[in-house]
Design a protein around this motif. Structure first.
Motif, mmCIF file in Angstrom:
data_model
loop_
_atom_site.group_PDB
_atom_site.id
_atom_site.type_symbol
_atom_site.label_atom_id
_atom_site.label_comp_id
_atom_site.label_asym_id
_atom_site.label_seq_id
_atom_site.Cartn_x
_atom_site.Cartn_y
_atom_site.Cartn_z
ATOM 1 N N THR A 180 -50.292 88.116 55.455
ATOM 2 C CA THR A 180 -51.463 87.413 55.261
ATOM 3 C C THR A 180 -52.130 86.832 56.444
ATOM 4 O O THR A 180 -51.114 86.730 57.523
ATOM 5 C CB THR A 180 -51.401 86.088 54.267
ATOM 6 N N ARG A 181 -53.263 86.815 56.498
ATOM 7 C CA ARG A 181 -53.530 85.995 57.795
ATOM 8 C C ARG A 181 -53.553 84.572 57.531
ATOM 9 O O ARG A 181 -53.397 84.169 56.267
ATOM 10 C CB ARG A 181 -55.180 85.976 58.043
ATOM 11 N N ASP A 189 -53.834 81.267 56.193
ATOM 12 C CA ASP A 189 -54.891 80.781 55.566
ATOM 13 C C ASP A 189 -54.606 79.347 55.026
ATOM 14 O O ASP A 189 -53.498 78.943 54.907
ATOM 15 C CB ASP A 189 -55.020 81.764 54.290
ATOM 16 N N HIS A 190 -55.538 78.650 54.509
ATOM 17 C CA HIS A 190 -55.228 77.149 54.114
ATOM 18 C C HIS A 190 -54.660 77.408 52.635
ATOM 19 O O HIS A 190 -54.157 76.240 52.433
ATOM 20 C CB HIS A 190 -56.395 76.489 53.880
ATOM 21 N N GLU A 228 -47.466 85.594 58.539
ATOM 22 C CA GLU A 228 -48.580 85.336 58.940
ATOM 23 C C GLU A 228 -49.362 86.039 60.448
ATOM 24 O O GLU A 228 -48.126 86.136 61.354
ATOM 25 C CB GLU A 228 -49.157 83.965 59.135
ATOM 26 N N ASN A 263 -54.652 87.101 52.130
ATOM 27 C CA ASN A 263 -56.013 86.645 52.541
ATOM 28 C C ASN A 263 -57.264 87.393 51.981
ATOM 29 O O ASN A 263 -58.394 86.705 52.119
ATOM 30 C CB ASN A 263 -55.996 86.549 54.109
#
Length: 177
Positions: free
Chosen positions: A153-154, A156-157, A46, A123
């Motif tokens: 990925t960024r 993210d939830h 991330e 993301n």
């Protein structure tokens, strides 16, 4: 991506992140990420935009290819929206078509060479494609137990569905870097 990712390259560092999103003091260098992939680990990398996720994947691919097997750098949203298996998707790329390498050839090679899948852009998966993307990632995990898998990925939830994956966050550059 490798052609568009220009150096100089900096060995970025990632910190392990717990389920609550807190960074630990345990850090991983590029070489340690590479070693984890060659050990068939599952990783989630991330970072915010521009922190170096794609650059890290390019560096990991360069480290692995030719030394410890074959690394495939894959556009995750493009693959999951294609509806193809991972090997069919890879084999349809111009680089593989130019060499007349098809999915069945890749499947044969997987028995003699270690594969790592470097998946970029969790993301960027649209909401309408989130269910097929999750299914494709779970299928990849089940179908390639001996492969290393990393998803960039960024934060993210919705986390990528990789059971047992080591969650890491790229740290900001230090003055020395």
């Amino acid at each position: 991506w490798a052609a568009r990712t220009q150096g100089p390259f900096i060995d970025l560092v990632a910190a392990q992140v717990d389920d609550a999103g807190r960074e630990s003091s345990q850090t991983y260098s590029l070489i340690q990420l590479h070693e984890a992939l060659t050990e068939s680990r599952r990783l989630i990398l991330e970072a915010p935009a521009g922190r170096g996720k794609t650059t890290t994947l390019v560096q990991l691919a360069d480290l692995q290819n030719g030394l410890d097997g074959t690394a495939f750098l894959v556009d995750l949203p493009a693959w999951t929206s294609s509806g193809l298996t991972i090997l069919d998707f890879i084999a349809r790329s111009p680089q593989f078509q130019a060499r007349e390498i098809d999915a069945s050839t890749l499947a044969k090679v997987r028995n003699s060479e270690h594969f790592s899948f470097l998946l970029n852009g969790w993301n960027e998966i649209t909401e309408s494609n989130s269910v097929p993307a999750s299914s494709a990632l779970r299928e990849l995990d089940r179908s390639f137990p001996a492969a290393g898998i990393i998803v960039a990925t960024r934060t993210d939830h919705v986390r990528p569905p990789l059971p047992g994956a080591l969650r890491l966050r790229l740290l900001q550059l230090t003055r020395r870097q």
